[in-house]
Design an enzyme around this catalytic site. Sequence first.
Site, short mmCIF file in Angstrom:
data_model
loop_
_atom_site.label_atom_id
_atom_site.label_comp_id
_atom_site.label_asym_id
_atom_site.label_seq_id
_atom_site.Cartn_x
_atom_site.Cartn_y
_atom_site.Cartn_z
N GLY A 12 0.67 -1.27 0.11
CA GLY A 12 0.02 -0.10 0.10
C GLY A 12 0.70 1.14 0.13
N SER A 13 2.22 1.21 -0.47
CA SER A 13 2.60 2.48 -0.49
C SER A 13 2.01 3.45 -1.37
CB SER A 13 4.32 2.23 -0.89
OG SER A 13 4.28 1.66 -2.33
N LEU A 68 -4.82 -6.95 -7.23
CA LEU A 68 -4.48 -8.20 -8.18
C LEU A 68 -5.51 -8.79 -8.79
CD1 LEU A 68 -1.27 -9.80 -6.42
CD2 LEU A 68 -1.50 -7.73 -8.03
N HIS A 112 0.23 0.61 -13.71
CA HIS A 112 1.07 -0.75 -14.00
C HIS A 112 2.65 -0.14 -13.89
CE1 HIS A 112 1.64 -4.77 -15.70
NE2 HIS A 112 2.50 -3.88 -16.60
N GLU A 130 6.29 5.67 -9.34
CA GLU A 130 4.58 5.85 -9.06
C GLU A 130 4.52 6.87 -8.00
OE1 GLU A 130 3.71 1.13 -10.09
OE2 GLU A 130 4.43 1.55 -7.96
#
Length: 284
Positions: free
Chosen positions: A108-109, A181, A200, A270
């Site tokens: 969950g970063s 997922l 992604h 990200e």
Amino acid sequence: MLEKLKARWKVNGVNLVLIIATFALGGSLCGWAGRRLLLLTGLEKGITWIVLYILLITLLWPLCVLLISIPLGQFAFFKHYIQRIGKKFGGKKNNGPVNIAIFASGAGSNAQKIIEHFAGSHTVKVALIVCNKPTAGVLSIAADQHIPALLIEKERFFNGDSYIAELQKQHIDLIVLAGFLWKIPSSLIAAYPKKIINIHPALLPKYGGKGMYGGNVHEAVIAAGEKESGISIHYVDELYDHGKIIFQASCSVDENDTPGSLAEKIHRLEHAHYPRVIGSLLQK
Ligand code: GRF
């Protein structure tokens, strides 16, 4: 004070200076134009003049500020800012913030960064964390941040109502997948058209599809001898990693990179971009 404004408007220092300059120049232009227009009427300065002047500058201000914002590159900010003022004073019902649900199955970063980005925002709220794994780190993040969490189970997700009623009950407007997922069922996609996005950890359309997640992606990228990898933020459709791409950023793959070191580079990308891209999508 300046730090507070930067956080509130979610801008960097340079943009903050340009925004303040736009306010100042737009305000001066508006005052000048108001006085010129009143001069044309030949009115003497007095109470009527003052009332008309206030009326004129109220009407002219959005125009002047938008005009100045164009050369200073701040048009998007001011368009949004003026729309918000319009909503406040136009008597329109304030519909409250845009509610985001983050779907995550892992550490969950990304979820953490998104939550931090919107903390304190009046317009966007991370309202729900949806998770399919009772041991996932993202659930501790939800608990720490006092964000409601919904632990979902396979049967209901794929063969039941896909928790759509639950999401609607929480007034969820946007679904953000961050390391989730499971494939998203068609019923959920239909309930949230163009309102589900995913990140992604590679440059799609390469290295996407079934089984392409986590370390598998980075191993495949290195095994193929790629010199570059990156991130793709895209809308979610019925196929894995297939929907329209919204944003991509890249990083180098060096000779001595391992799947682990590449994963770290990708995570940095990200964290730097996902919250920001969500914010700008919501401003459109
Ligand atoms: C990220 O690399 C994301 O691209 C992928 O899953 C990972 C989740 O990482 N879909 P975290 O749980 O947000 O740390």
